[in-house]
Design a protein around this motif. Structure first.
Motif, PDB file in Angstrom:
ATOM      1  N   VAL A 141      17.010  41.252  25.698  1.00 17.32           N
ATOM      2  CA  VAL A 141      17.113  42.682  25.993  1.00 17.32           C
ATOM      3  C   VAL A 141      16.777  42.940  27.457  1.00 17.32           C
ATOM      4  CG1 VAL A 141      16.119  44.957  25.505  1.00 17.32           C
ATOM      5  CG2 VAL A 141      16.648  43.400  23.625  1.00 17.32           C
ATOM      6  N   LEU A 142      15.703  42.324  27.946  1.00  7.95           N
ATOM      7  CA  LEU A 142      15.335  42.473  29.361  1.00  7.95           C
ATOM      8  C   LEU A 142      16.435  41.969  30.280  1.00  7.95           C
ATOM      9  CD1 LEU A 142      11.583  41.470  29.220  1.00  7.95           C
ATOM     10  CD2 LEU A 142      12.431  43.475  30.422  1.00  7.95           C
ATOM     11  N   ALA A 143      16.975  40.784  29.969  1.00 14.74           N
ATOM     12  CA  ALA A 143      18.049  40.224  30.793  1.00 14.74           C
ATOM     13  C   ALA A 143      19.258  41.145  30.813  1.00 14.74           C
ATOM     14  CB  ALA A 143      18.442  38.841  30.263  1.00 14.74           C
ATOM     15  N   ASN A 144      19.548  41.772  29.679  1.00 15.18           N
ATOM     16  CA  ASN A 144      20.640  42.724  29.571  1.00 15.18           C
ATOM     17  C   ASN A 144      20.497  43.863  30.578  1.00 15.18           C
ATOM     18  OD1 ASN A 144      22.234  44.048  26.569  1.00 15.18           O
ATOM     19  ND2 ASN A 144      23.032  42.830  28.215  1.00 15.18           N
ATOM     20  N   PHE A 145      19.330  44.481  30.586  1.00 14.25           N
ATOM     21  CA  PHE A 145      19.089  45.612  31.486  1.00 14.25           C
ATOM     22  C   PHE A 145      19.044  45.174  32.948  1.00 14.25           C
ATOM     23  CE2 PHE A 145      17.683  47.787  27.609  1.00 14.25           C
ATOM     24  CZ  PHE A 145      18.255  49.031  27.808  1.00 14.25           C
ATOM     25  N   TYR A 146      18.510  43.974  33.217  1.00 16.42           N
ATOM     26  CA  TYR A 146      18.391  43.549  34.612  1.00 16.42           C
ATOM     27  C   TYR A 146      19.718  43.063  35.173  1.00 16.42           C
ATOM     28  CZ  TYR A 146      13.570  44.556  35.426  1.00 16.42           C
ATOM     29  OH  TYR A 146      12.396  45.243  35.650  1.00 16.42           O
ATOM     30  N   TRP A 147      20.615  42.561  34.322  1.00 15.29           N
ATOM     31  CA  TRP A 147      21.950  42.229  34.836  1.00 15.29           C
ATOM     32  C   TRP A 147      22.789  43.491  35.035  1.00 15.29           C
ATOM     33  CZ3 TRP A 147      23.663  38.536  37.605  1.00 15.29           C
ATOM     34  CH2 TRP A 147      23.049  37.285  37.550  1.00 15.29           C
ATOM     35  N   LEU A 148      22.510  44.537  34.263  1.00 14.35           N
ATOM     36  CA  LEU A 148      23.132  45.825  34.560  1.00 14.35           C
ATOM     37  C   LEU A 148      22.614  46.357  35.897  1.00 14.35           C
ATOM     38  CD1 LEU A 148      24.938  48.207  33.762  1.00 14.35           C
ATOM     39  CD2 LEU A 148      22.996  49.164  32.500  1.00 14.35           C
ATOM     40  N   LEU A 149      21.319  46.138  36.153  1.00 11.78           N
ATOM     41  CA  LEU A 149      20.754  46.512  37.453  1.00 11.78           C
ATOM     42  C   LEU A 149      21.428  45.729  38.577  1.00 11.78           C
ATOM     43  CD1 LEU A 149      18.616  47.916  39.241  1.00 11.78           C
ATOM     44  CD2 LEU A 149      17.037  46.056  38.655  1.00 11.78           C
ATOM     45  N   VAL A 150      21.678  44.439  38.348  1.00  9.24           N
ATOM     46  CA  VAL A 150      22.358  43.616  39.352  1.00  9.24           C
ATOM     47  C   VAL A 150      23.772  44.140  39.607  1.00  9.24           C
ATOM     48  CG1 VAL A 150      23.341  41.319  39.779  1.00  9.24           C
ATOM     49  CG2 VAL A 150      20.993  41.539  38.951  1.00  9.24           C
ATOM     50  N   GLU A 151      24.468  44.544  38.553  1.00 13.20           N
ATOM     51  CA  GLU A 151      25.808  45.128  38.726  1.00 13.20           C
ATOM     52  C   GLU A 151      25.743  46.353  39.646  1.00 13.20           C
ATOM     53  OE1 GLU A 151      28.782  44.236  37.808  1.00 13.20           O
ATOM     54  OE2 GLU A 151      28.563  42.808  36.165  1.00 13.20           O
ATOM     55  N   GLY A 152      24.745  47.200  39.420  1.00 13.28           N
ATOM     56  CA  GLY A 152      24.579  48.365  40.277  1.00 13.28           C
ATOM     57  C   GLY A 152      24.215  47.986  41.703  1.00 13.28           C
ATOM     58  N   MET A 153      23.325  47.004  41.868  1.00 15.34           N
ATOM     59  CA  MET A 153      22.930  46.561  43.213  1.00 15.34           C
ATOM     60  C   MET A 153      24.108  45.953  43.955  1.00 15.34           C
ATOM     61  SD  MET A 153      19.260  44.841  42.217  1.00 15.34           S
ATOM     62  CE  MET A 153      19.009  44.131  43.843  1.00 15.34           C
ATOM     63  N   TYR A 154      24.922  45.170  43.229  1.00 14.48           N
ATOM     64  CA  TYR A 154      26.081  44.550  43.872  1.00 14.48           C
ATOM     65  C   TYR A 154      27.073  45.612  44.339  1.00 14.48           C
ATOM     66  CZ  TYR A 154      30.420  42.017  44.511  1.00 14.48           C
ATOM     67  OH  TYR A 154      31.592  41.539  45.046  1.00 14.48           O
ATOM     68  N   LEU A 155      27.300  46.611  43.507  1.00 16.18           N
ATOM     69  CA  LEU A 155      28.211  47.677  43.891  1.00 16.18           C
ATOM     70  C   LEU A 155      27.705  48.402  45.136  1.00 16.18           C
ATOM     71  CD1 LEU A 155      30.652  49.494  43.380  1.00 16.18           C
ATOM     72  CD2 LEU A 155      29.267  50.787  41.744  1.00 16.18           C
ATOM     73  N   GLN A 156      26.404  48.658  45.181  1.00 16.81           N
ATOM     74  CA  GLN A 156      25.831  49.331  46.353  1.00 16.81           C
ATOM     75  C   GLN A 156      25.940  48.451  47.592  1.00 16.81           C
ATOM     76  OE1 GLN A 156      22.195  52.183  46.654  1.00 16.81           O
ATOM     77  NE2 GLN A 156      21.369  50.118  46.714  1.00 16.81           N
ATOM     78  N   THR A 157      25.685  47.141  47.433  1.00 16.12           N
ATOM     79  CA  THR A 157      25.814  46.212  48.560  1.00 16.12           C
ATOM     80  C   THR A 157      27.246  46.163  49.061  1.00 16.12           C
ATOM     81  OG1 THR A 157      24.027  44.866  47.633  1.00 16.12           O
ATOM     82  CG2 THR A 157      25.411  43.829  49.296  1.00 16.12           C
ATOM     83  N   LEU A 158      28.198  46.181  48.143  1.00 12.67           N
ATOM     84  CA  LEU A 158      29.616  46.143  48.511  1.00 12.67           C
ATOM     85  C   LEU A 158      30.003  47.373  49.323  1.00 12.67           C
ATOM     86  CD1 LEU A 158      32.094  44.283  47.877  1.00 12.67           C
ATOM     87  CD2 LEU A 158      32.667  45.906  46.073  1.00 12.67           C
TER      88      LEU A 158
END
Length: 423
Positions: free
Chosen positions: A225-242
Motif C-alpha cells: 500500500v505504501l509503495a502504491n502511494f509513493y509511486w503515485l507520488l513519483v509519477e507526480g514528481m516526474y511530471l513536474q520535473t518534465l
C-alpha cells in the motif's frame, strides 16, 4: 478456598456476544474488540488471583477471594459482605443502564449474580435476519474485490509486457509506469496472500491469531500500500520535473525515483515492524485503532499532501506552457498525454483516503470497505487503461508492429505459393 464458579447466564451472554457477525474480508473488525476486552479483563483478574494465592489471608479473616466469572472480575470481600458491579461498558454491545449486579460472600463461597447478567445487562438489538444479510453482504464484497484484483493483475501484466516488448517504448517515463504497475501487482498479490493466511480456515479465531505468518502477511500488505502511494507520488514528481526541466535529461533522476518509490516504504515498514515487536507484539498487527498505526498512516497522508501540492503546481505550469509560443507542438502533446492521466489519478487515489483518515475506524465501516476493497481493487485496471491501453503512442506502436507482422505473413505465404508453382 472456593474454586471459581460459572454462574448461570454467563455462558448465554458470551454466546450472544460471539454471535455477532465476524466479517472476514477485512483484517480488523469492531467485534474483535469485544473478545479482546474480555480477554484483557480476564488476564488482569487472573493476575490479582495469583497474587492473592501467594499471600494468603490470616486465619479467621478468610472470605471470598477474587474471582473471574467469565464476564466480570469480583474483588475479594470478607464473609458476610456483598459486592455490586455494573454491566461491562462496551459500546454497541450493551445498552447504557444503571442496573447493578450483586453477589454475596456466604459460608459456601460466592452466591450467584442477582439479577442474572442476561436480565440486568440488556444487549443492543440484533436480529438473525440482519446477521445473515451482513454475512451475504461480505461474501458479495469478497467476490467483487476478487474479480477486481484479478482483472487488475491481468491488465497490469499485459501492460508491463507491452512496455517491455516494444523497444520504441523504452524510456524513463514508461520505466516509471512499469514500477507503478508493479506496485499495484504487489498490492493485489498482498490482498490474496492476506486472505489465504488469515481467513482460509474458518475454525481459527481471527481476533486472537498471532503467528509469524499472519504478521508477515500484514507487513507485506502495508508495504504494498505504501509503495502504491509513493509511486503515485513519483509519477507526480516526474511530471513536474518534465515541465520544469524541459531540456534536461530525465535519466539522471531515475535512481532517486526508485529510492523514493521502493526505499521509503521499506524504511517505513521496517520502523513499524520494529516498533510493534518492541512495544505491542500482540495479535496479528492488524488493529487499525492502535496508535502505532500512525507510523504507516502518517507517511501515506504526507505523500497525498505533497501530491496535492504537485497537482496544483502542475496545473498552473501546464496552463503557462500551453499558452507559450516557444513550446513546439510535439512537446505540448507529450505534456497533455502524461498530464491527463496523472492529474486524474492524484485526486482519484488520494481523496477517499484523506476523508476516511480523519474519522475513527468504526465510523462508516461499510463505506470504507466499499471504497478500499471494491473500488480499490479496480484501480490497477484503471491505471493500465490510462497509461497504456489508451495511450496514443502505445496504440500507434502496436498498429505499426501488427502491420509489419501481417506484411511478413503475407510475404511468407506468397513465397510458399510461388515455390509450389515454380516447382
Amino acid at each position: 478456598m472456593w474454586g471459581p464458579q460459572q454462574p448461570p447466564g454467563t455462558g448465554t451472554l458470551l454466546v450472544l456476544l460471539l454471535a455477532f457477525p465476524m466479517p472476514w474480508v477485512r483484517a480488523t473488525h469492531p467485534d474483535c474488540s469485544v473478545v479482546l476486552y474480555f480477554q484483557e479483563q480476564e488476564a488482569e483478574c487472573l493476575e490479582v488471583i495469583k497474587s492473592e494465592r501467594q499471600t494468603p489471608a490470616p486465619p479467621g479473616e478468610q472470605g471470598c477471594q477474587t474471582e473471574w466469572d467469565g464476564v466480570s472480575c469480583w474483588p475479594a470481600v470478607p464473609r458476610g459482605q456483598s459486592r455490586a458491579l455494573a454491566c461491562p461498558d462496551i459500546l454497541h454491545v450493551f445498552k447504557r443502564t444503571k442496573a447493578l449486579i450483586r453477589r454475596n460472600c456466604t459460608e459456601s463461597g460466592w452466591s450467584l449474580p442477582s439479577p442474572p447478567y442476561y436480565s440486568a445487562c440488556e444487549l443492543e438489538p440484533i436480529s438473525g435476519n440482519n446477521t445473515e444479510a451482513k454475512r451475504g453482504y461480505f461474501v458479495t464484497m469478497k467476490v467483487l474485490y476478487t474479480c477486481g484484483y484479478s482483472a487488475s493483475l491481468a491488465a497490469l501484466l499485459l501492460a508491463i509486457g507491452i512496455f517491455s516488448c516494444f523497444r520504441k517504448l523504452h524510456c524513463t517515463r514508461n520505466s516509471i509506469h512499469i514500477h507503478f504497475f508493479t506496485s499495484f501487482i504487489l498490492r493485489g498479490a498482498a490482498v490474496f496472500v492476506k486472505d489465504a493466511v488469515l481467513f482460509s480456515d474458518e475454525s481459527i479465531d481471527h481476533c486472537t491469531m498471532s503467528t509469524v505468518s499472519c504478521k508477515a502477511a500484514i507487513a507485506f500488505f502495508q508495504y504494498s500500500v505504501l509503495a502504491n502511494f509513493y509511486w503515485l507520488l513519483v509519477e507526480g514528481m516526474y511530471l513536474q520535473t518534465l515541465l520544469l526541466l524541459t531540456f534536461t535529461s530525465d535519466k539522471r533522476y531515475i535512481w532517486w525515483y526508485i529510492l523514493i518509490g521502493w526505499g521509503v516504504p521499506m524504511l517505513t515498514v521496517s520502523i513499524w515492524v520494529v516498533t510493534r515487536l518492541q512495544y505491542d507484539n500482540h495479535g496479528c498487527w492488524d488493529d487499525y485503532t492502535n496508535p502505532y498505526w500512525w507510523v504507516i498512516k502518517a507517511p501515506i497522508l504526507l505523500a497525498i499532501f505533497v501530491n496535492f501540492l504537485i497537482f496544483l503546481n502542475v496545473t498552473r505550469m501546464l496552463a503557462q506552457k500551453i499558452r507559450s509560443p516557444d513550446i513546439s507542438k510535439n512537446y505540448k502533446q507529450q505534456y497533455m498525454r502524461l498530464t491527463k492521466s496523472t492529474l486524474l489519478l492524484i485526486p482519484l487515489f488520494g481523496v477517499h483516503y484523506v476523508v476516511f483518515a480523519l474519522f475513527p475506524e468504526h465510523i462508516g465501516v461499510d463505506a470504507r470497505l466499499y471504497f478500499e476493497l471494491v473500488l480499490g481493487s479496480y484501480q490497477g485496471f484503471l491505471v493500465a487503461l490510462l497509461y497504456c491501453f489508451l495511450n496514443g503512442e502505445v496504440q500507434a506502436e502496436i498498429k505499426r508492429n501488427w502491420g509489419k507482422w501481417q506484411s511478413s505473413m503475407e510475404s511468407n505465404v506468397f513465397n510458399l505459393v510461388t515455390q509450389d508453382f515454380t516447382a
